[in-house]
Design a protein around this motif. Structure first.
Motif, PDB file in Angstrom:
ATOM      1  N   ILE A   1       0.873  -1.165   0.000  1.00 45.56           N
ATOM      2  CA  ILE A   1       0.000   0.000   0.000  1.00 45.56           C
ATOM      3  C   ILE A   1       0.912   1.218   0.000  1.00 45.56           C
ATOM      4  O   ILE A   1       1.766   1.368   0.885  1.00 45.56           O
ATOM      5  N   HIS A   2       0.765   2.066  -0.975  1.00 42.27           N
ATOM      6  CA  HIS A   2       1.632   3.246  -1.090  1.00 42.27           C
ATOM      7  C   HIS A   2       1.263   4.317  -0.074  1.00 42.27           C
ATOM      8  O   HIS A   2       2.125   4.908   0.565  1.00 42.27           O
ATOM      9  N   HIS A   3      -0.040   4.597   0.085  1.00 47.18           N
ATOM     10  CA  HIS A   3      -0.465   5.616   1.039  1.00 47.18           C
ATOM     11  C   HIS A   3      -1.939   5.442   1.383  1.00 47.18           C
ATOM     12  O   HIS A   3      -2.667   4.758   0.690  1.00 47.18           O
ATOM     13  N   ALA A   4      -2.323   6.075   2.454  1.00 51.13           N
ATOM     14  CA  ALA A   4      -3.730   6.260   2.810  1.00 51.13           C
ATOM     15  C   ALA A   4      -3.954   7.764   2.816  1.00 51.13           C
ATOM     16  O   ALA A   4      -3.053   8.533   3.164  1.00 51.13           O
ATOM     17  N   ALA A   5      -5.135   8.199   2.422  1.00 45.94           N
ATOM     18  CA  ALA A   5      -5.441   9.627   2.335  1.00 45.94           C
ATOM     19  C   ALA A   5      -6.595   9.973   3.273  1.00 45.94           C
ATOM     20  O   ALA A   5      -7.561   9.225   3.379  1.00 45.94           O
ATOM     21  N   ILE A   6      -6.468  11.115   3.927  1.00 41.74           N
ATOM     22  CA  ILE A   6      -7.480  11.603   4.865  1.00 41.74           C
ATOM     23  C   ILE A   6      -7.850  13.023   4.466  1.00 41.74           C
ATOM     24  O   ILE A   6      -6.972  13.845   4.189  1.00 41.74           O
ATOM     25  N   ILE A   7      -9.136  13.319   4.448  1.00 43.53           N
ATOM     26  CA  ILE A   7      -9.609  14.689   4.237  1.00 43.53           C
ATOM     27  C   ILE A   7     -10.039  15.226   5.598  1.00 43.53           C
ATOM     28  O   ILE A   7     -10.855  14.608   6.281  1.00 43.53           O
TER      29      ILE A   7
ATOM     30  N   LEU B   1       4.451  12.300  13.044  1.00 43.31           N
ATOM     31  CA  LEU B   1       4.742  11.809  11.697  1.00 43.31           C
ATOM     32  C   LEU B   1       5.541  12.878  10.959  1.00 43.31           C
ATOM     33  O   LEU B   1       5.109  14.030  10.868  1.00 43.31           O
ATOM     34  N   PRO B   2       6.707  12.526  10.440  1.00 46.68           N
ATOM     35  CA  PRO B   2       7.545  13.508   9.739  1.00 46.68           C
ATOM     36  C   PRO B   2       6.915  13.969   8.422  1.00 46.68           C
ATOM     37  O   PRO B   2       6.293  13.175   7.705  1.00 46.68           O
ATOM     38  N   ILE B   3       7.084  15.245   8.130  1.00 48.90           N
ATOM     39  CA  ILE B   3       6.571  15.815   6.886  1.00 48.90           C
ATOM     40  C   ILE B   3       7.521  15.471   5.741  1.00 48.90           C
ATOM     41  O   ILE B   3       8.724  15.709   5.827  1.00 48.90           O
ATOM     42  N   ILE B   4       6.957  14.919   4.672  1.00 48.30           N
ATOM     43  CA  ILE B   4       7.702  14.672   3.438  1.00 48.30           C
ATOM     44  C   ILE B   4       7.583  15.887   2.532  1.00 48.30           C
ATOM     45  O   ILE B   4       8.562  16.375   1.989  1.00 48.30           O
ATOM     46  N   ASN B   5       6.354  16.376   2.378  1.00 44.89           N
ATOM     47  CA  ASN B   5       6.099  17.516   1.501  1.00 44.89           C
ATOM     48  C   ASN B   5       4.774  18.153   1.889  1.00 44.89           C
ATOM     49  O   ASN B   5       3.853  17.472   2.332  1.00 44.89           O
TER      50      ASN B   5
ATOM     51  N   LYS C   1      -2.278  19.869   0.747  1.00 48.33           N
ATOM     52  CA  LYS C   1      -1.936  18.445   0.702  1.00 48.33           C
ATOM     53  C   LYS C   1      -0.636  18.290   1.477  1.00 48.33           C
ATOM     54  O   LYS C   1       0.364  18.937   1.173  1.00 48.33           O
ATOM     55  N   LEU C   2      -0.684  17.460   2.492  1.00 44.56           N
ATOM     56  CA  LEU C   2       0.459  17.227   3.357  1.00 44.56           C
ATOM     57  C   LEU C   2       0.823  15.750   3.279  1.00 44.56           C
ATOM     58  O   LEU C   2      -0.005  14.887   3.592  1.00 44.56           O
ATOM     59  N   ASP C   3       2.026  15.441   2.828  1.00 48.61           N
ATOM     60  CA  ASP C   3       2.517  14.067   2.767  1.00 48.61           C
ATOM     61  C   ASP C   3       3.326  13.801   4.025  1.00 48.61           C
ATOM     62  O   ASP C   3       4.272  14.523   4.327  1.00 48.61           O
ATOM     63  N   LEU C   4       2.958  12.731   4.739  1.00 44.97           N
ATOM     64  CA  LEU C   4       3.607  12.376   5.997  1.00 44.97           C
ATOM     65  C   LEU C   4       4.210  10.980   5.899  1.00 44.97           C
ATOM     66  O   LEU C   4       3.634  10.086   5.279  1.00 44.97           O
TER      67      LEU C   4
ATOM     68  N   ASN D   1       8.681   3.031   4.907  1.00 40.67           N
ATOM     69  CA  ASN D   1       8.138   2.697   3.589  1.00 40.67           C
ATOM     70  C   ASN D   1       6.693   3.108   3.339  1.00 40.67           C
ATOM     71  O   ASN D   1       6.139   2.758   2.307  1.00 40.67           O
ATOM     72  N   ASN D   2       6.062   3.811   4.258  1.00 38.30           N
ATOM     73  CA  ASN D   2       4.648   4.119   4.105  1.00 38.30           C
ATOM     74  C   ASN D   2       4.404   5.609   4.274  1.00 38.30           C
ATOM     75  O   ASN D   2       5.204   6.315   4.873  1.00 38.30           O
ATOM     76  N   ARG D   3       3.273   6.057   3.738  1.00 37.48           N
ATOM     77  CA  ARG D   3       2.932   7.466   3.886  1.00 37.48           C
ATOM     78  C   ARG D   3       1.444   7.652   4.080  1.00 37.48           C
ATOM     79  O   ARG D   3       0.640   6.811   3.711  1.00 37.48           O
ATOM     80  N   LEU D   4       1.140   8.794   4.670  1.00 38.51           N
ATOM     81  CA  LEU D   4      -0.222   9.226   4.898  1.00 38.51           C
ATOM     82  C   LEU D   4      -0.362  10.586   4.230  1.00 38.51           C
ATOM     83  O   LEU D   4       0.507  11.440   4.381  1.00 38.51           O
TER      84      LEU D   4
END
Length: 128
Positions: free
Chosen positions: A6-12, A29-33, A44-47, A52-55
């Protein structure tokens, strides 16, 4: 077709600043972008979740509410694996996050519990 992971899960979220603080400062959770998309009036916040996973955390104006909790059709909850469930629960309680009592999964005999994000999204902690 083969899935690798699973590449990511997304939350609104309904309140971007509040949710960003929750996921980055409380859950750490560290910020990627992070990006603001003016054409959508949306953040849009990538964590990062482990190596190996992101939210992905999104904000959209006037997003509809979740129909019910937690048995609405669709994604039921997100689960994070933890090394020490008692330490995680104590940490959340120290940060004024209500956590359900720890239970034992009748099939795996693993310990787990639930708490909620600022919008009421159920989040599970699952002991390894």
């Amino acid at each position: 077709m083969n899935f690798n992971k699973i590449h990511h899960a997304a939350i609104i979220c309904s309140d971007y600043a509040k949710s960003k603080k929750f996921y980055t400062e409380i859950l750490r959770l560290p910020i990627i972008n992070e990006a603001y998309r003016s054409e959508r009036d949306s953040y849009k916040l990538d964590l990062s979740v482990g190596p190996n996973n992101r939210l992905e955390l999104f904000s959209f104006p006037n997003a509809p509410k979740r129909p019910s909790y937690p048995e609405a059709c669709g994604l039921r909850h997100i689960a994070f694996e933890v090394d020490d469930i008692e330490a995680a629960v104590n940490y959340l309680n120290d940060n004024k996050i209500d956590v359900e009592p720890i239970r034992v999964d009748e099939f795996t005999n693993k310990r787990f519990t639930f708490f909620s994000d600022p919008d009421g999204l159920p989040i599970e902690l699952y002991s390894i």
